[in-house]
Scaffold this motif. Structure first.
Motif, PDB file in Angstrom:
ATOM      1  N   THR A  28     -44.873   1.952 -39.963  1.00 30.65           N
ATOM      2  CA  THR A  28     -44.384   2.558 -41.190  1.00 30.65           C
ATOM      3  C   THR A  28     -42.929   2.178 -41.434  1.00 30.65           C
ATOM      4  O   THR A  28     -42.165   1.963 -40.484  1.00 30.65           O
ATOM      5  CB  THR A  28     -44.530   4.090 -41.111  1.00 30.65           C
ATOM      6  N   PRO A  29     -42.507   2.019 -42.702  1.00 27.39           N
ATOM      7  CA  PRO A  29     -41.111   1.678 -42.982  1.00 27.39           C
ATOM      8  C   PRO A  29     -40.156   2.647 -42.295  1.00 27.39           C
ATOM      9  O   PRO A  29     -40.377   3.856 -42.273  1.00 27.39           O
ATOM     10  CB  PRO A  29     -41.023   1.799 -44.509  1.00 27.39           C
ATOM     11  N   GLY A  30     -39.096   2.094 -41.727  1.00 27.78           N
ATOM     12  CA  GLY A  30     -38.115   2.908 -41.030  1.00 27.78           C
ATOM     13  C   GLY A  30     -38.393   3.110 -39.563  1.00 27.78           C
ATOM     14  O   GLY A  30     -37.587   3.710 -38.854  1.00 27.78           O
ATOM     15  N   ALA A  31     -39.552   2.624 -39.069  1.00 25.15           N
ATOM     16  CA  ALA A  31     -39.919   2.858 -37.668  1.00 25.15           C
ATOM     17  C   ALA A  31     -39.236   1.905 -36.706  1.00 25.15           C
ATOM     18  O   ALA A  31     -39.156   2.189 -35.514  1.00 25.15           O
ATOM     19  CB  ALA A  31     -41.440   2.748 -37.506  1.00 25.15           C
ATOM     20  N   GLY A  32     -38.769   0.754 -37.192  1.00 27.13           N
ATOM     21  CA  GLY A  32     -38.068  -0.176 -36.320  1.00 27.13           C
ATOM     22  C   GLY A  32     -38.848  -1.437 -36.005  1.00 27.13           C
ATOM     23  O   GLY A  32     -38.847  -1.883 -34.843  1.00 27.13           O
ATOM     24  N   LYS A  33     -39.475  -2.047 -37.012  1.00 25.52           N
ATOM     25  CA  LYS A  33     -40.219  -3.287 -36.776  1.00 25.52           C
ATOM     26  C   LYS A  33     -39.292  -4.426 -36.351  1.00 25.52           C
ATOM     27  O   LYS A  33     -39.641  -5.242 -35.497  1.00 25.52           O
ATOM     28  CB  LYS A  33     -40.981  -3.700 -38.039  1.00 25.52           C
ATOM     29  N   THR A  34     -38.107  -4.482 -36.949  1.00 19.53           N
ATOM     30  CA  THR A  34     -37.170  -5.556 -36.617  1.00 19.53           C
ATOM     31  C   THR A  34     -36.745  -5.483 -35.160  1.00 19.53           C
ATOM     32  O   THR A  34     -36.761  -6.488 -34.433  1.00 19.53           O
ATOM     33  CB  THR A  34     -35.934  -5.480 -37.538  1.00 19.53           C
ATOM     34  N   THR A  35     -36.388  -4.292 -34.706  1.00 24.35           N
ATOM     35  CA  THR A  35     -35.973  -4.128 -33.308  1.00 24.35           C
ATOM     36  C   THR A  35     -37.101  -4.488 -32.359  1.00 24.35           C
ATOM     37  O   THR A  35     -36.882  -5.144 -31.329  1.00 24.35           O
ATOM     38  CB  THR A  35     -35.515  -2.679 -33.063  1.00 24.35           C
ATOM     39  N   PHE A  36     -38.317  -4.075 -32.685  1.00 28.14           N
ATOM     40  CA  PHE A  36     -39.472  -4.419 -31.849  1.00 28.14           C
ATOM     41  C   PHE A  36     -39.626  -5.926 -31.725  1.00 28.14           C
ATOM     42  O   PHE A  36     -39.781  -6.462 -30.618  1.00 28.14           O
ATOM     43  CB  PHE A  36     -40.746  -3.812 -32.442  1.00 28.14           C
ATOM     44  N   TYR A 140     -48.809 -24.495 -42.444  1.00 31.26           N
ATOM     45  CA  TYR A 140     -48.419 -25.814 -41.957  1.00 31.26           C
ATOM     46  C   TYR A 140     -47.167 -25.724 -41.070  1.00 31.26           C
ATOM     47  O   TYR A 140     -47.072 -26.395 -40.038  1.00 31.26           O
ATOM     48  CB  TYR A 140     -48.143 -26.738 -43.140  1.00 31.26           C
ATOM     49  N   ALA A 141     -46.208 -24.879 -41.459  1.00 33.37           N
ATOM     50  CA  ALA A 141     -44.923 -24.839 -40.770  1.00 33.37           C
ATOM     51  C   ALA A 141     -45.017 -24.269 -39.362  1.00 33.37           C
ATOM     52  O   ALA A 141     -44.310 -24.722 -38.454  1.00 33.37           O
ATOM     53  CB  ALA A 141     -43.912 -24.043 -41.589  1.00 33.37           C
ATOM     54  N   VAL A 142     -45.890 -23.259 -39.133  1.00 37.41           N
ATOM     55  CA  VAL A 142     -45.867 -22.570 -37.834  1.00 37.41           C
ATOM     56  C   VAL A 142     -47.213 -22.616 -37.112  1.00 37.41           C
ATOM     57  O   VAL A 142     -47.411 -21.892 -36.139  1.00 37.41           O
ATOM     58  CB  VAL A 142     -45.404 -21.096 -37.993  1.00 37.41           C
ATOM     59  N   GLU A 143     -48.129 -23.491 -37.549  1.00 36.21           N
ATOM     60  CA  GLU A 143     -49.442 -23.504 -36.897  1.00 36.21           C
ATOM     61  C   GLU A 143     -49.362 -23.970 -35.444  1.00 36.21           C
ATOM     62  O   GLU A 143     -50.270 -23.699 -34.650  1.00 36.21           O
ATOM     63  CB  GLU A 143     -50.417 -24.382 -37.677  1.00 36.21           C
ATOM     64  N   ASN A 144     -48.291 -24.665 -35.052  1.00 34.94           N
ATOM     65  CA  ASN A 144     -48.164 -25.135 -33.673  1.00 34.94           C
ATOM     66  C   ASN A 144     -47.374 -24.182 -32.793  1.00 34.94           C
ATOM     67  O   ASN A 144     -47.155 -24.483 -31.603  1.00 34.94           O
ATOM     68  CB  ASN A 144     -47.503 -26.512 -33.654  1.00 34.94           C
ATOM     69  N   ALA A 145     -46.901 -23.058 -33.335  1.00 35.12           N
ATOM     70  CA  ALA A 145     -46.186 -22.081 -32.511  1.00 35.12           C
ATOM     71  C   ALA A 145     -47.116 -21.529 -31.433  1.00 35.12           C
ATOM     72  O   ALA A 145     -48.313 -21.333 -31.671  1.00 35.12           O
ATOM     73  CB  ALA A 145     -45.655 -20.949 -33.386  1.00 35.12           C
ATOM     74  N   VAL A 146     -46.569 -21.268 -30.241  1.00 34.87           N
ATOM     75  CA  VAL A 146     -47.410 -20.776 -29.146  1.00 34.87           C
ATOM     76  C   VAL A 146     -47.813 -19.323 -29.380  1.00 34.87           C
ATOM     77  O   VAL A 146     -48.818 -18.857 -28.852  1.00 34.87           O
ATOM     78  CB  VAL A 146     -46.698 -20.928 -27.789  1.00 34.87           C
ATOM     79  N   MET A 147     -47.014 -18.591 -30.182  1.00 33.01           N
ATOM     80  CA  MET A 147     -47.369 -17.210 -30.515  1.00 33.01           C
ATOM     81  C   MET A 147     -46.851 -16.898 -31.901  1.00 33.01           C
ATOM     82  O   MET A 147     -45.746 -17.278 -32.278  1.00 33.01           O
ATOM     83  CB  MET A 147     -46.779 -16.212 -29.504  1.00 33.01           C
ATOM     84  N   ARG A 148     -47.679 -16.187 -32.674  1.00 31.75           N
ATOM     85  CA  ARG A 148     -47.294 -15.733 -34.006  1.00 31.75           C
ATOM     86  C   ARG A 148     -47.515 -14.225 -34.075  1.00 31.75           C
ATOM     87  O   ARG A 148     -48.629 -13.745 -33.819  1.00 31.75           O
ATOM     88  CB  ARG A 148     -48.113 -16.449 -35.085  1.00 31.75           C
ATOM     89  N   VAL A 149     -46.480 -13.497 -34.401  1.00 31.67           N
ATOM     90  CA  VAL A 149     -46.561 -12.039 -34.530  1.00 31.67           C
ATOM     91  C   VAL A 149     -46.257 -11.676 -35.973  1.00 31.67           C
ATOM     92  O   VAL A 149     -45.140 -11.902 -36.460  1.00 31.67           O
ATOM     93  CB  VAL A 149     -45.584 -11.329 -33.573  1.00 31.67           C
ATOM     94  N   ALA A 150     -47.259 -11.158 -36.681  1.00 37.55           N
ATOM     95  CA  ALA A 150     -47.104 -10.759 -38.079  1.00 37.55           C
ATOM     96  C   ALA A 150     -46.787  -9.268 -38.142  1.00 37.55           C
ATOM     97  O   ALA A 150     -47.346  -8.462 -37.388  1.00 37.55           O
ATOM     98  CB  ALA A 150     -48.379 -11.067 -38.858  1.00 37.55           C
ATOM     99  N   LEU A 151     -45.896  -8.913 -39.049  1.00 36.66           N
ATOM    100  CA  LEU A 151     -45.463  -7.528 -39.209  1.00 36.66           C
ATOM    101  C   LEU A 151     -45.716  -7.084 -40.648  1.00 36.66           C
ATOM    102  O   LEU A 151     -45.580  -7.870 -41.589  1.00 36.66           O
ATOM    103  CB  LEU A 151     -43.966  -7.393 -38.910  1.00 36.66           C
TER     104      LEU A 151
END
Length: 545
Positions: A28-36, A140-151
């Protein structure tokens, strides 16, 4: 790194225990996704699992905010504004917008950085579905990243026209989430502030091909009629908005008695609305509001100044959404025609951020449109369920009707809108009638408690006197006094007479003469029925009938 909240630690464990490259975290907004996300990046860099970090965000302002937040935690990320910024020496990665990956060399440059093991953080991932170019560029830009975390701040449903990369869906089109931290849990944990939704009804009138139409906000209407009614009540020169803004300013005054720097936000539909609302609030509050619009290059600086100030009001058009952090916001006015749950939750998120040693309910004033009422009930039922309170029934099942902004039909011309009338409040999944609110405010005054906390007393009042205070007492009908009806009708006749005079190339006095010849008295002496007769005749004239 900063001390992590419990949910952030749990989400980190979920990702650490998994073996797949893609993860979706909703908080939820304000919970701290950026810090996580930054804590995850620091851990993976320290372990050697990745060597670089790429953060993708929806706006330029968020690009700067992410870089600033990372720097405060000892992780240097470069906000990209030039081609050399993607791999600038001395930085562990970069922050780029979805738009930068959609065109030009951005996608190629970011893709090149993933030659080494890279963590890609995709902030507010739903924006990747706003256009095919954004989604294709991101893939195309990040398909080769070893990990992708969507928020994201809230789940959404599948958009068949713009599928979102790196996201899995169930058979109903709902996104599959790896870890969810919802509003109810955040309030129970003290991470987010409780919010009261105060819904106000009202009626708008218009002419369409010579016929007078009217409808109220709370009625079940066709989408084009909902749009017309909202156009009517949001019009600054009609009666609805001035009344609502005064109610909101009174609430802000009350909260500022305990929280001196508490502020208010009006989310406006159009720039000219925002300027007129500023004039109204200047007259109501005696202070100068801040106005920010998307095409103003100084808007970000204006928001920053408001964040640091103690001024009362900020009015925004398509500016105060994800990532805008103004913890002192306490009162809001939702004057946007956008009725999607995603946008509504983004606005709600501006009011739930907490500060140490503050305990009060934020308050959001909304039009009593059924779609918005359903969104508010769903948010509050999440809270009520989390607090283990009896819900008394399931929440709304999906969206009902169209939730997109609709323009005013070309044949329709607005005439007026009534004053805003309190319809109900929503708190913790309960609908609070006007009768409930008056009783709670009276009890608060008897106990010497500020009336801003009145709704918090309702559960105790109902337990002590369940027969005297039913859960859903019938709301008293709001009756507009006769003198107000006459004043409103006179204004409608005046407005329509001027429009007809302009269309017919006549002087306004000539229109008045024609009305007298038709048997009507002067407007100042006319009864309600006579004023309505004038309005209907002018509508026929105006429509060419």
């Amino acid at each position: 790194m900063t001390t992590l909240r419990t949910w952030q630690q749990e989400a980190l464990r979920v990702i650490s225990n998994g073996s797949k490259p893609d993860h979706l975290i909703t908080a939820t907004p304000g919970a701290g996704k950026t810090t996580f996300a930054l804590a995850l990046a620091a851990r993976l860099l320290e372990e050697g699992s990745v060597r670089r970090v790429a953060v993708v965000v929806p706006t330029d302002s968020l690009r700067e905010q992410w870089a600033d937040a990372a720097g405060r935690l000892g992780l240097n990320l470069m906000p990209v504004s030039a081609p050399e910024d993607y791999e600038k020496p001395g930085y562990r990665g970069c922050v780029v917008t979805y738009a930068q990956l959609a065109t030009g060399a951005g996608r190629e440059l970011l893709r090149r950085t993933t030659r080494v093991p890279t963590l890609a953080v995709l902030d507010e991932i739903h924006h990747a579905g706003e256009s095919r170019s954004w989604g294709d560029g991101l893939r195309y830009a990040v398909e080769n990243a070893v990990m992708r975390v969507a928020l994201t701040g809230t789940p959404w449903r599948r958009d068949n026209q713009s599928p979102i990369p790196f996201v899995m869906y169930d058979s109903d089109g709902q996104v599959l989430v790896d870890y969810a931290y919802e509003y109810g849990t955040a309030v129970a944990d003290g991470v987010c502030r409780r919010i009261e939704f105060h819904a106000y009804d009202g009626e708008a009138r218009w002419i369409d091909c010579g016929v007078v139409g009217q409808a109220s906000l709370g009625a079940q209407l066709r989408d084009e009629d909902v749009s017309t009614v909202l156009d009517g009540v949001f019009h600054p020169e009609h009666a609805w908005m001035p009344v609502l803004l005064r109610q909101a300013d009174d609430a802000l005054t009350e909260i500022r008695q305990e929280i001196p720097d508490a502020g208010g936000l009006v989310v406006a539909e159009r720039q000219w609305h925002a300027q007129q609302y500023a004039a109204l609030l200047r007259e109501i509050s005696g202070t100068e509001p801040t106005v920010v619009v998307s095409d103003d290059p100084t808007a970000k600086e204006a928001i920053d100044r408001f964040r640091r100030s103690t001024s009362r009001w900020i009015i925004a058009v398509k500016m105060v959404s994800e990532g805008v952090d103004i913890p002192r916001l306490a009162v809001g006015v939702y004057a946007s025609k956008t009725r999607t749950p995603l946008f509504f939750r983004q606005v709600v998120g501006r009011f739930v951020r907490t500060r140490p040693s503050e305990e009060f309910n934020a308050r959001l004033y909304i039009p009593a449109v059924p779609a918005l009422m359903e969104h508010a009930l769903q948010i509050e039922q999440e809270l009520r369920h989390q607090l283990d309170v009896e819900t008394g029934g399931d929440g709304p099942d999906g969206e009902r009707g169209s939730t997109h902004e609709q323009p005013l039909l070309p044949t329709r011309e607005l005439v007026s809108a009534t004053e805003a009338a309190f319809d109900r409040a929503i708190l913790a999944g309960e609908e609070v009638s006007p009768t409930d609110l008056v009783a709670a405010q009276a009890t608060a005054r008897q106990l010497g408690i500020p009336t801003q906390y009145a709704l918090n007393l309702l559960p105790l009042m109902r337990q002590q006197a369940p027969e005297a205070a039913p859960v859903h007492p019938p709301a008293t009908e709001v009756v507009t006094p006769r003198h107000r009806q006459e004043r409103m009708l006179r204004a409608e006749v005046e407005t329509l007479a001027r429009k007809y005079a302009f269309k017919a190339k006549l002087e306004p006095r000539q229109v008045n003469t024609e009305l007298r010849r038709a048997g009507f008295p002067p407007r100042a002496k006319a009864s309600i029925s006579e004023l309505r007769g004038m309005l209907n005749m002018l509508a026929r004239w105006h429509g060419g009938q």
